[in-house]
Design a protein around this motif. Sequence first.
Motif, PDB file in Angstrom:
ATOM      1  N   ASP A 285       0.859  -1.181   0.000  1.00 27.84           N
ATOM      2  CA  ASP A 285       0.000   0.000   0.000  1.00 27.84           C
ATOM      3  C   ASP A 285       0.897   1.233   0.000  1.00 27.84           C
ATOM      4  N   ASP A 286       0.371   2.383   0.425  1.00 27.40           N
ATOM      5  CA  ASP A 286       1.211   3.574   0.498  1.00 27.40           C
ATOM      6  C   ASP A 286       2.405   3.322   1.400  1.00 27.40           C
ATOM      7  N   ALA A 287       2.183   2.558   2.453  1.00 26.21           N
ATOM      8  CA  ALA A 287       3.239   2.265   3.410  1.00 26.21           C
ATOM      9  C   ALA A 287       3.005   0.851   3.927  1.00 26.21           C
ATOM     10  N   ALA A 288       4.006   0.315   4.641  1.00 23.76           N
ATOM     11  CA  ALA A 288       3.872  -1.029   5.202  1.00 23.76           C
ATOM     12  C   ALA A 288       3.315  -0.934   6.617  1.00 23.76           C
ATOM     13  N   LEU A 289       2.622  -1.972   7.032  1.00 26.21           N
ATOM     14  CA  LEU A 289       2.118  -2.037   8.402  1.00 26.21           C
ATOM     15  C   LEU A 289       2.838  -3.158   9.136  1.00 26.21           C
ATOM     16  N   PHE A 290       3.259  -2.862  10.336  1.00 30.62           N
ATOM     17  CA  PHE A 290       4.041  -3.820  11.123  1.00 30.62           C
ATOM     18  C   PHE A 290       3.426  -3.872  12.510  1.00 30.62           C
TER      19      PHE A 290
ATOM     20  N   LEU B 196      12.994  -2.141   4.832  1.00 32.66           N
ATOM     21  CA  LEU B 196      12.554  -1.351   3.683  1.00 32.66           C
ATOM     22  C   LEU B 196      13.749  -1.181   2.756  1.00 32.66           C
TER      23      LEU B 196
ATOM     24  N   GLY C 108       9.353  -0.261   0.248  1.00 32.74           N
ATOM     25  CA  GLY C 108      10.523   0.436  -0.265  1.00 32.74           C
ATOM     26  C   GLY C 108      10.161   1.487  -1.286  1.00 32.74           C
TER      27      GLY C 108
END
Lengths: 338, 338
Positions: free
Chosen positions: A37-42, A96, A131
């Motif tokens: 997505d726009d960013a990763a979720l952790f 990333l 990334g």
Amino acid sequence: MPRKPQDENSILAKIADRSRSSRKLSGTRSASIAIGDDAALFRPALGCETILTCDWFLEGTHFLRHIHPPDAIGWKCLARAISDIAAMGGEPRCFLLSLALPETHTGRWLDLFLGGLRRASHKFHCLLAGGDTTRQRKILISVTVVGEVRTGRAAMRSGARPGDILFVSGRLGEAELGLRLLRRGKVASKNRLSLTRKHFYPEPRLALGQWMLKKGIATAMMDLSDGLSTDLPRLCAASSVGATVELDKIPQVHIPQRLLKDGLRPLQLALNGGDDYELLFSVPPAKARLLPDRFRGVALSAIGQITRARGLFLIDKRGIAVDLAARGWDPFAKRQKW
Amino acid sequence: MPRKPQDENSILAKIADRSRSSRKLSGTRSASIAIGDDAALFRPALGCETILTCDWFLEGTHFLRHIHPPDAIGWKCLARAISDIAAMGGEPRCFLLSLALPETHTGRWLDLFLGGLRRASHKFHCLLAGGDTTRQRKILISVTVVGEVRTGRAAMRSGARPGDILFVSGRLGEAELGLRLLRRGKVASKNRLSLTRKHFYPEPRLALGQWMLKKGIATAMMDLSDGLSTDLPRLCAASSVGATVELDKIPQVHIPQRLLKDGLRPLQLALNGGDDYELLFSVPPAKARLLPDRFRGVALSAIGQITRARGLFLIDKRGIAVDLAARGWDPFAKRQKW
């Protein structure tokens, strides 16, 4: 033959695809990382702090495209960043990848690079979470690694106390030897692997770092990335102490006889060579006996002592002390890596 | 006059020092971030997932050193990375800075750069947690931002459903207008700020993203970094849907009369211009009336609808539909940013 140029979407798809199998391999953990997505979720583990670190790996500064195999570049860019997690006694979780490439390198080169990256990702249980890619004339890599450690337990550089004994893992100067031989074009192919392995494929000391933390033995710990003579002053400065190092106790790289004639000096490589990614740590004398001579095949060597006086001294066999000058890797110094 | 070169330790010290006051300003949160060891430690909030994102910002690709003020480079490299946190409805917490610089830029240029970076860090409550510096001929920046969002609540690109109404915030094409004017050398100094502000100093829509999440209005959300014509297909692909966009509903950049003669077309800039960092989101029709016309001064405009059919169409005033071609920013396409 130049490859057909690809667009950003297809390069991102290739990277995500190559990382998929490595995510599967590490089992249940993969459930806590979402990519794409726009960013990763952790999803952080309960009772843990997150460790964050990033590392440049740049063509011309850290590697050369005509000397370093893309597989080794993929491995090393991740392994060296993970070493900072090892230095805190933590466990890597995900990373990333910021990657800039020439158009000509988006085909086979990228495949091989991603192969090395995936092997390191698998070996160290550190999953690709996201990334950014772009086009550049030079190959530019920046890796951010996210790790975890139990809250309040991370090993820091700042806990060394006067009287503590200084230890290092492994042999120092091995990566620098490989680098020097590559620079001179001296590596015959059959010797290539053994003499350059540590330069191409370093192994962060994760298990050792985690074991040290579990046992509560080390008062301070860091990894040796720029060379003992440059990194030890950093540990001492953070701890507001000094140190003495006994020259003949430093575990030095073995240099084949034929190469000693070429002016390669094991002690110089061990003191000033970078890229070893061994651990440097201080241990109170009473706890030093808890340390084995070797941990999973890696030697642990007492090389000196932490002192109240702030200076850094090298002591030779005759007991004569000389100042330890920082001659390790500094990207802003005149000396260039290549 | 070239500045006295500095070593890596002193550059790291300068960066850490410049970040100190910004850490103090954001109050209690700073307690959960430790800087200056091998890696940074970050204490995640209970009940939250961590959001991870990284962004390149490279001389020659994303900025030019003789055109872009160092202060704007510092601001923008962080603001654009934070925009990915806004796109998920999250809250930024801290960032890592990978910075490569020529030796000549470690003095005044670095001071001004860190000034802009600090202002963005302060404004968006996002603290410097660590980083890596090295020397390069070109200025290379990679920023990793860590944010947080309540577990399971992040806004994704993948939730858009047929019938949902498509919205964008702000006016599109404003950043691209600034870029075009700078490229042409057309910006007189007194007009400079208003026409180039969005290119130099973008503002991630954090408050809007968080508000959308809290209200549970959006089914899918992303930020517009590469241009509507390139980013909308990404949202649609992630959601397995298509979309129609009504041309005359797209909130377009206002172009001063004298510049219209130069062939600048507002609609083209709005469709294909990058770097706006506005939010694009889909809302079920029944919830669309909950949206105000403006949110904290930023217009929210309905521009079209999500469709079951996978195509992407632009509809003009006469109701005629044409294919929407992706003509936004793609670093691997032939078109260069500069």
